[in-house]
Design an enzyme around this catalytic site. Structure first.
Site, PDB file in Angstrom:
ATOM      1  N   CYS A 382       0.827  -1.093   0.231  1.00  0.00           N
ATOM      2  CA  CYS A 382      -0.100   0.095   0.156  1.00  0.00           C
ATOM      3  C   CYS A 382       0.855   1.153  -0.167  1.00  0.00           C
ATOM      4  O   CYS A 382       1.362   1.659  -1.064  1.00  0.00           O
ATOM      5  CB  CYS A 382      -0.995   0.044   1.334  1.00  0.00           C
ATOM      6  SG  CYS A 382      -2.418   1.068   0.973  1.00  0.00           S
ATOM      7  N   HIS A 508      -3.569  -5.112   0.413  1.00  0.00           N
ATOM      8  CA  HIS A 508      -2.988  -5.689   1.679  1.00  0.00           C
ATOM      9  C   HIS A 508      -3.079  -7.265   1.490  1.00  0.00           C
ATOM     10  O   HIS A 508      -4.131  -7.695   2.036  1.00  0.00           O
ATOM     11  CB  HIS A 508      -3.914  -5.216   2.681  1.00  0.00           C
ATOM     12  CG  HIS A 508      -3.561  -3.661   3.160  1.00  0.00           C
ATOM     13  ND1 HIS A 508      -2.655  -3.464   3.916  1.00  0.00           N
ATOM     14  CD2 HIS A 508      -4.161  -2.680   2.557  1.00  0.00           C
ATOM     15  CE1 HIS A 508      -2.753  -2.058   3.833  1.00  0.00           C
ATOM     16  NE2 HIS A 508      -3.690  -1.415   2.870  1.00  0.00           N
ATOM     17  N   GLU A 510      -1.669  -9.456   3.519  1.00  0.00           N
ATOM     18  CA  GLU A 510      -1.357  -9.615   4.770  1.00  0.00           C
ATOM     19  C   GLU A 510      -2.575 -10.161   5.453  1.00  0.00           C
ATOM     20  O   GLU A 510      -2.730 -11.018   6.360  1.00  0.00           O
ATOM     21  CB  GLU A 510      -0.481  -8.846   5.568  1.00  0.00           C
ATOM     22  CG  GLU A 510      -1.345  -7.662   6.055  1.00  0.00           C
ATOM     23  CD  GLU A 510      -1.382  -6.439   5.133  1.00  0.00           C
ATOM     24  OE1 GLU A 510      -1.099  -6.676   3.762  1.00  0.00           O
ATOM     25  OE2 GLU A 510      -1.434  -5.360   5.426  1.00  0.00           O
TER      26      GLU A 510
END
Ligand code: GLN
Length: 549
Positions: A382, A508, A510
């Site tokens: 990001c 994202h 993650e």
């Protein structure tokens, strides 16, 4: 209708209620029950999206774009399921609903009160996920600590539900702390007794007491807790400190937490728990064959919870690579062009973290430059990706003043710009580009090799984007957009094909990494870091040998 398990906490915060709830849910899921978890947070923000990471750690974003508490990340990582807006409710959201209804005239003539109106809304929300036939068991974690003023309406709602639902349809697990007094060499049960007493005064009697402790609980202590907290001795569960949170489900299984719940809920049909994959993961995590050191460049590094999902993704990806990932936090505010080589010395990979605002930006850009020029594996998420774009624009394209309009609204070279749809928005809560969007990947790219497909979907949380007016210029100079949104053309992935591993993503990854399906980008990043480490070792050895000759 589903059965309900409530998880409350006493004595102190940070006991790991989320992990205990997720572990219990994992065990029930492993026994073949359809399980989900939700969290009720007692603060007045409508969601944690407007909270600074220093307050409550990272804001976790779900598929449907809800900005939620980081415990939902644990739920998803443990259970390998997706949660949604319905899984996280705050006091603010409850009040907002009730006040909106009051304005619409839903309670005309009545005084609107905490009891019954707020508690009714809490109950309605608690029961929501269990309504249709999707789940056998719904776990509800009650945020905060028993005794806090703001937790009271939630405890009252649980009390009413305990009374309204059949006995065998709900139970309360209370997590407390049993402190160990070194000087006296003794475990102390009094704080637990007080906390359970406080619950009872509010009309809720826990069925199970889970005791966080640094020392094992012996038979006598368990008996004492059982006697004074009014539960069966088998319902006093030891939760001793674990070396990793991923061990907790097995520890809870050993303590028979799941079986005690099943018995109380009168669930008779279940399997032996299938935790084969989980145990396989734990083995790899505990006995790594190699080690890499990754630099995490961010500005909230004093608080580990600010990057929770990233740190957990490293654990998943490390296990997949049978490699220990040591994360070194590097504060972006203190990196400069002059000290960058020294600060990043000895790293096998660099992750530039997400973030907002101006602080620490130049340090991030200097770190990206170092990784690009030195063949150090680079992964930007990001804001990290946006910094890679700015660095490339300044140092390769010669656009000296290149910037993001977030940091410099009047930059003459806005290579990162506010998204069109964001320009009209003035309100702050829940207004970013949030949640899951598809991304089309170019074949023959690093991203394609990583994902093994040309269409993926990942979660977002941002307002700014790559400025497509500059795309040609970037691609001609060697930074390609290997992933874009098929509908809007927004750039989702950038990479440098000439570099050993250099990738930045606007989304994202993650947020979708779990024990059983680690995020591919993290897995490949760690594998690139391993290669880098091997290369560094062989160069060092060659140097040593040449010195000896
Ligand atoms: N601040 C940047 C934006 O809004 C990046 C956000 C992030 O890193 N999550 O676009």
């Amino acid at each position: 209708m589903a059965k309900f398990i409530f998880v409350s906490g006493g004595v102190t915060s940070s006991l790991g209620k989320g992990i205990i709830a997720a572990s219990l849910a994992k065990l029930l899921q492993a026994r073949g029950l359809r399980t989900t978890i939700q969290k009720f947070d007692p603060y007045i923000n409508v969601d944690p999206g407007t909270l600074n990471p220093y307050e409550h750690g990272e804001c976790y974003v779900t598929e449907d774009g809800a900005e939620t508490d980081l415990d939902l990340g644990h739920y998803e990582r443990f259970l390998n399921i997706y949660t949604s807006q319905a899984n996280n409710v705050t006091t603010g959201r409850i009040y907002q609903t009730v006040i909106n209804k009051e304005r619409e005239g839903a309670y005309l003539g009545k005084t609107v009160q905490v009891v019954p109106h707020i508690t009714d809304e809490i109950k309605r929300r608690i029961l929501l996920l269990g309504k249709d036939d999707t789940y056998d068991v719904v776990l509800t974690e009650i945020g905060g600590t028993v005794g806090d003023i703001e937790s009271l309406p939630f405890i009252e709602a649980v009390r009413q539900l305990q009374w309204e639902l059949p006995d065998e349809d709900c139970l309360v697990v209370h997590l407390t702390l049993i402190p160990y007094l070194k000087a006296a060499k003794e475990l102390k049960t009094k704080p637990t007794q007080h906390s359970v007493k406080m619950m009872s005064e509010n009309g809720v009697n826990p069925d199970i007491i889970v005791c966080r402790t640094e020392e094992p609980l012996n038979h006598d202590i368990k008996r004492k807790i059982a006697q004074f907290c009014n539960v069966k001795q088998e319902a006093v569960i030891e939760a001793i400190d674990a070396s990793t949170i991923y061990e907790v489900p097995l520890m809870m299984m050993h303590e028979k937490l799941d079986l005690i719940c099943l018995k109380k809920l009168n669930i008779t049909e279940y399997n032996e728990p299938d935790l084969t994959r989980w145990k396989g993961f734990l083995d790899k995590l505990k006995y790594p064959k190699s080690k890499v050191t990754i630099g995490l460049i961010g500005k909230y590094i004093e608080l580990q919870d600010a990057y929770k999902s990233i740190l957990e993704s490293f654990i998943h990806a490390g296990a997949m690579n049978e490699c220990k990932v040591q994360v070194v936090n590097v504060h972006s505010e203190f990196i400069t062009e002059e000290n960058v080589a020294e600060k990043l010395d000895g790293l096998d990979g660099l992750l530039v973290a997400p973030g907002f605002g101006h602080r620490g930006i130049e340090g991030k850009i200097a770190a990206v430059k170092y990784a690009r020029e030195n063949g150090l594996p680079f992964f930007g998420i990001c804001l990290g990706m946006q910094m890679a774009v700015i660095e490339f624009a300044r140092n390769i394209l010669g656009l000296e003043n290149a910037h993001s309009t977030e940091m410099d609204p009047h930059t003459p070279q806005p290579v990162i710009n506010m998204m069109e749809e964001q320009k009209k928005i003035t309100k702050m809560g829940g207004t970013m580009r949030l949640g899951s969007y598809p991304c089309e990947i170019k074949e023959n790219s690093l991203a394609y090799r990583i994902y093994g497909t040309n269409m993926i979907s990942e979660r977002h949380r941002h307002r700014y984007e790559f400025n497509n007016d500059c795309l040609d210029q970037f691609e001609k100079a060697g930074m390609i957009a290997s992933g874009t949104n098929p509908a809007t053309g927004l750039v989702e992935i950038i990479e440098l094909p000439e570099h050993p591993f250099f990738i930045g993503v606007q989304y994202h990854p993650e947020l979708k990494s779990s024990v059983e399906s680690p995020a591919p980008l993290f897995v490949h990043f760690i594998s690139a870091a391993k290669k880098h480490n091997e290369r560094s070792i062989s160069t060092r050895n060659a140097l040593l040998i040449s010195e000896l000759i």
